[in-house]
Design a protein around this motif. Sequence first.
Motif, PDB file in Angstrom:
ATOM      1  N   CYS A 201       0.830  -1.209   0.000  1.00 39.01           N
ATOM      2  CA  CYS A 201       0.000   0.000   0.000  1.00 39.01           C
ATOM      3  C   CYS A 201       0.863   1.257   0.000  1.00 39.01           C
ATOM      4  O   CYS A 201       1.953   1.282   0.581  1.00 39.01           O
TER       5      CYS A 201
ATOM      6  N   GLY B  47      -3.108   4.419   1.784  1.00 42.08           N
ATOM      7  CA  GLY B  47      -3.712   3.094   1.887  1.00 42.08           C
ATOM      8  C   GLY B  47      -4.072   2.471   0.557  1.00 42.08           C
ATOM      9  O   GLY B  47      -4.508   1.304   0.516  1.00 42.08           O
ATOM     10  N   ASP B  48      -3.918   3.192  -0.557  1.00 40.89           N
ATOM     11  CA  ASP B  48      -4.214   2.619  -1.871  1.00 40.89           C
ATOM     12  C   ASP B  48      -3.329   1.394  -2.122  1.00 40.89           C
ATOM     13  O   ASP B  48      -2.112   1.440  -1.918  1.00 40.89           O
ATOM     14  N   ILE B  49      -3.950   0.310  -2.597  1.00 38.15           N
ATOM     15  CA  ILE B  49      -3.216  -0.916  -2.915  1.00 38.15           C
ATOM     16  C   ILE B  49      -2.607  -0.780  -4.304  1.00 38.15           C
ATOM     17  O   ILE B  49      -3.283  -0.429  -5.271  1.00 38.15           O
TER      18      ILE B  49
ATOM     19  N   ALA C  66      -8.290  -1.197  -6.490  1.00 40.02           N
ATOM     20  CA  ALA C  66      -7.226  -1.862  -5.748  1.00 40.02           C
ATOM     21  C   ALA C  66      -6.356  -2.661  -6.705  1.00 40.02           C
ATOM     22  O   ALA C  66      -6.846  -3.305  -7.647  1.00 40.02           O
TER      23      ALA C  66
END
Length: 391
Positions: A5, A55-57, A136
């Motif tokens: 992330c 927090g972005d995957i 994601a």
Amino acid sequence: MKALCWHGKGDIRCDSVPDPQIEDDRDVIIKMSACAICGSDLHLMDGYIPFMEKGDILGHEFMGEVVEVGRGNTKLKVGDRVVVPFTICCGECSQCLKGNWSVCERSNRKAENATKAFGYPTAGLFGYSHLTGAYAGGQAEYVRVPYADVSPIIIPNGISDEQALFLGDIFPTGWMAAANCEIEPTDIVAIWGCGPVGQFCIKSAFMQGAARVIAIDNVPERLALAAAAGAEIINFDEIDGTIPDHIKDMTAGHGADKCIDAVGAESHATASFDAIVDKVKAATLLGTDRPHVLRTAIMACRPGGIVSVPGVYGGFLDKIPFGAAMNKGLTIRTGQTHVNRYSLDLLRRIEEGQIDPSFIITHRATLDQGPELYETFRDKKDNCIKVVLTA
């Protein structure tokens, strides 16, 4: 599940995040069996692509086994082994019907962001910011694949994960870059950047019939791999004068018929004044991209030639010699890759033994080691050319 992330510029972490769920009847969930760190992931890491959120995957090069299938998906079944193209495509809009998969009109869930940046939305992309749909990415143990009755490529038995993985991005990207050049049997093709995409540009240019390929970089292990593929090499740290002049010297004054910019937004060249200015502007937030390579490719290309740009750019480019492009009658072609336009043909070429794409891999590790290897790849340490991760 574990996933890599983004937490800010230069800050990649292996986090524990919720498992993905089926959200639409056309979805599938895959269990990732292999994924890769791409050069364009580094643009996210380094803050060159906007609209990232904590927090972005990450990740858009991945493959795996289907473990759950939406009720409306008749293409795939549990147990299928698939490579997932990085572009998300509905298969029904006018662009998809034309085979322009990377500019699908429906798949970008954050179309307003892309419209602000580009004038129109383009396709949703896995793991590539809220500019391209906030999907994601695939550097995770499990991945939800939307519109999964369109793009995923079913991989037959006998093809390993490492042979198949790059069908989702860098192999078709290199192939499309060469195809955009309309290579003729007498052509001399100059390729800037010998990273993973550049290596597939080299292979593809030869496979499409180029007479000679000249590869430009300054990283010894990358240049060695390019030379092993048959390219003539230029280390731009070791030449006197300009690269266009050096190419003319190598070709008895002829120069390059076709030029490929496989570098994009983060050119690291510092031998010229314009490259130093690019770097200073980017560091001080007075500019977005560093387009030194694009400038050089335009100047190096022979009149009537083609400049192909698979390298990713994100913003506004300064001091582009458009007068040279116009007066020489150059054609400039670019774009995110229309993966499904090429994927089945390239899979056939792998099956027939024309190419083994795993030649590019130098580092193998697990997701836990991903943050460290992002830095290794970015900083070109440990002879790192391509990283493949497993769960």
